[in-house]
Motif scaffolding. Structure first.
Motif, short mmCIF file in Angstrom:
data_model
loop_
_atom_site.label_atom_id
_atom_site.label_comp_id
_atom_site.label_asym_id
_atom_site.label_seq_id
_atom_site.Cartn_x
_atom_site.Cartn_y
_atom_site.Cartn_z
N ASN A 101 0.84 -1.20 0.00
CA ASN A 101 0.00 0.00 0.00
C ASN A 101 0.88 1.25 0.00
OD1 ASN A 101 -1.96 1.76 2.47
ND2 ASN A 101 -2.21 1.85 0.28
N LEU A 102 0.70 2.09 -1.02
CA LEU A 102 1.38 3.38 -1.05
C LEU A 102 0.48 4.38 -0.34
CD1 LEU A 102 3.67 5.19 -1.88
CD2 LEU A 102 2.64 5.43 -4.15
N ASP A 103 0.90 4.77 0.86
CA ASP A 103 0.12 5.64 1.73
C ASP A 103 0.84 6.99 1.83
OD1 ASP A 103 -1.95 6.33 3.37
OD2 ASP A 103 -1.37 5.08 5.06
N TRP A 104 0.21 7.95 2.55
CA TRP A 104 0.73 9.31 2.58
C TRP A 104 0.72 9.87 3.99
CZ3 TRP A 104 2.54 9.64 -2.14
CH2 TRP A 104 1.88 8.96 -3.17
N ASN A 105 1.71 10.70 4.26
CA ASN A 105 1.78 11.47 5.49
C ASN A 105 1.44 12.93 5.19
OD1 ASN A 105 2.61 9.40 7.31
ND2 ASN A 105 4.69 9.52 6.47
N PRO A 106 1.04 13.68 6.20
CA PRO A 106 0.82 15.11 5.96
C PRO A 106 2.12 15.78 5.50
CG PRO A 106 -0.07 14.43 8.10
CD PRO A 106 0.75 13.29 7.58
N PRO A 107 2.04 16.65 4.50
CA PRO A 107 3.26 17.33 4.03
C PRO A 107 3.78 18.32 5.06
CG PRO A 107 1.31 18.23 2.94
CD PRO A 107 0.84 17.04 3.73
#
Length: 354
Positions: A101-107
């Motif tokens: 899973n390619l997930d994201w953090n807050p920039p």
């Protein structure tokens, strides 16, 4: 008389439910958050806002071709692994898939200039390289949900040889049919340059406001439905998990947000064939791998028409579409998907993953 007995039982049932609503209403307010994303996983790649997870296989033998799922950058990836019994990841792991899973953090503040090119030409290729380093496989199955699907489609168009199969969940490609969002981002009134220049990082509240405007009464109706079902433990538990996911919307890099508005919303560049990323045109006809397009019959966010370029403009000779009952989120989470939709995905992908 039987009729009187039936009425008495119904009254007794309603009184019992009313009592449970009041008792459990207090529990709802003070209870800890429901646990989410419980399937074991480990991070194998990080860069910028991106974090790539690999889920631990649950079977000794797995399909040769790994499956990478791309989350929408505005939302947490645990929607794919909401809870045992309501987890797409759990379901597919138990059928022998090797899942990432390619997930994201807050920039961070210094990541405001991250744009579409970073997501499509940097984070995705580097994730694929990390997967290839583990599995030795270069051709993978790529899936994406909502804007995660849009990013996946763009990458497949720019790097078609890297993708073995393509699965799109509620993926917008023709933004002329994103009617409510078109109104929200109307070029005559929406000063995206001023917003980006003043803020840098676009707060989550901006995106939450757009979703609320797309269905103004949705939050109120949801609370009323919750109250009516407060006696039902399973309903309350599910509501709390979905509500947590919706509330944890992520902020977005300003440059990425600007490109979404100007190129996709205003110019409809992807469907018009004029989209360019890092000087290369995103030509959907270059996508020749098997395609599975999954849409929700009652999706108020991504209409069926918005997804049609995947079925009409790509070069694939194996294009299949599933129109599932339910709404935008029901495709990737919830018990209804377990019974109806996910077995169809497994059937389609299994024979293409060996």
């Amino acid at each position: 008389m039987p009729e009187n007995e039936d009425i008495a039982r119904r009254i007794e049932l309603e009184i019992d439910r009313a009592l449970k609503r009041n008792i459990r209403g207090l529990d709802f307010l003070i209870a800890d958050r429901e646990p989410v994303g419980t399937m074991p996983k480990s991070a194998i790649y990080r860069s910028g806002t991106a974090v790539l997870y690999r889920y631990e296989p649950v079977l000794d033998e797995v399909y040769r071709k790994p499956l990478l799922i791309v989350s929408p950058p505005s939302n947490r990836g645990y929607i794919f692994d909401l809870a045992p019994g309501q987890s797409f990841v759990e379901y597919m792991l138990r059928r022998g898939y090797d899942i990432y899973n390619l997930d994201w953090n807050p920039p961070r503040r210094d990541e405001a200039e991250l744009g579409l090119s970073d997501y499509v030409n940097r984070f995705l290729p580097e994730s694929l390289a990390a997967i290839a380093g583990i599995t030795g496989e270069k051709g993978i199955s790529l899936a994406g949900y909502c804007m995660g699907g849009t990013l996946a489609v763009m990458h497949a168009a720019l790097h078609p040889k890297a993708i073995r199969n393509l699965i799109a969940f509620a993926t917008p490609l023709d933004f002329n049919f994103m009617k409510l969002f078109q109104s929200w981002a109307d070029k005559r009134y929406f000063d995206v340059e001023l917003l980006v220049s003043k803020l840098g990082i676009i707060p989550a509240d901006v995106m939450l406001g757009a979703f609320d405007l797309s269905r103004p009464a949705n939050r109120t109706a949801g609370r009323m439905t919750l109250w009516n079902n407060m006696w039902n433990d399973d309903f309350v538990k599910s509501y709390r998990m979905f509500d947590r996911w919706a509330a944890e919307t992520l902020p977005l890099p300003g440059a990425y947000f600007r490109e979404l508005i100007t190129q996709l919303m205003w110019e409809n560049a992807l469907a018009n064939g004029t989209m360019e990323i890092a000087g290369r045109r995103v030509d959907l006809s270059r996508i020749t791998c098997p395609i599975l397009n999954i849409v929700a019959q009652h999706d108020h966010i991504v209409s069926h028409e918005a997804t049609r370029p995947l079925m009409e403009m790509t070069g694939s000779k194996q294009r299949h579409e599933i129109v599932s009952k339910g709404g935008h989120v029901s495709l990737v989470a919830g018990p209804a998907a377990v019974k109806r939709l996910w077995p169809l995905i497994d059937e389609w992908l299994g024979e293409k993953s060996t």
